[in-house]
Enzyme design. Structure first.
Site: not given
Length: 212
Positions: A45, A49, A133
């Site tokens: 993943e 960011r 999640k």
């Protein structure tokens, strides 16, 4: 939805830990993906960011085809679409909005939405989601929370992320409603910055062994 759930399950059940990474450039992302794959972690993943995230997803998808590269920290439909266009094989969000769910509904790429409260879990069930999640896992109750809700939400399975490390990962993986965890410890920032790919591969092998 059933086909997308099946596809997501195929990715998430293939390894006990999904590396959650942030990369500074596309080349670094490719080297990191190769090192993780060499250790047996073939899904990753890449979080949004850093400014290089989309380029890294595109490069990994093109140059490391054995890796299922997902896009994380997706907060809005525009990011969802950009990630899919870059080649992301799955999309991860810390939560879920009506707009994001609409974008996911019209795409063949599966979404792993974040949920953390009973009301959110119920809402996701109504939307047809069975895999969620759980973020930030340690800060919102950790393994104890997931254990307590298992009898109430037997259809749901989780990928806990946030505060998961080698010191507590087995607590999560032992739960029947956890299919894998998301973790950044398999790709420490300092190790990636140093280009110590052999150490990344070692950490990946260590993570894979958690599934034995």
């Amino acid at each position: 939805m059933a086909q997308k759930t099946k596809h997501l399950l195929h990715i998430l059940t293939a390894q006990p830990v999904i590396p959650v990474v942030a990369v500074e450039n596309a080349a670094e992302g490719v080297e990191l993906a190769r090192a993780l794959a060499a250790g047996g972690l073939n899904a990753i993943e890449v979080t949004l960011r850093t400014p290089a995230a989309f380029d890294a997803i595109r490069a990994i998808s093109s140059e490391v085809p054995e890796t299922a590269c997902g896009a994380g920290t997706i907060l809005e439909p525009k990011q969802f679409d950009r990630a899919v266009n870059a080649g992301a094989k799955f999309i991860v969000s810390p939560g879920a909005t009506v707009e994001l769910l609409d974008a996911a509904r019209s795409s063949d790429v599966p979404l792993l939405p974040g949920s953390a409260t009973a009301s959110e879990l119920m809402a996701m069930l109504e939307e047809g989601y069975e895999i969620l999640k759980f973020f930030p896992a340690e800060q919102i109750g950790g393994a104890a929370f997931l254990r307590s809700i298992a009898p109430v939400f037997p259809a749901l399975r989780f990928c806990p992320t946030g505060g998961v490390s080698m010191s507590n990962v087995r607590d999560y993986l032992a739960l029947p409603n956890v299919i894998c965890v998301g973790g950044s410890w398999v790709a420490p920032k300092a190790t990636v910055a140093a280009g110590d790919w052999a150490e990344i591969t070692r950490l990946a092998r260590e993570a894979v062994a958690l599934g034995d």
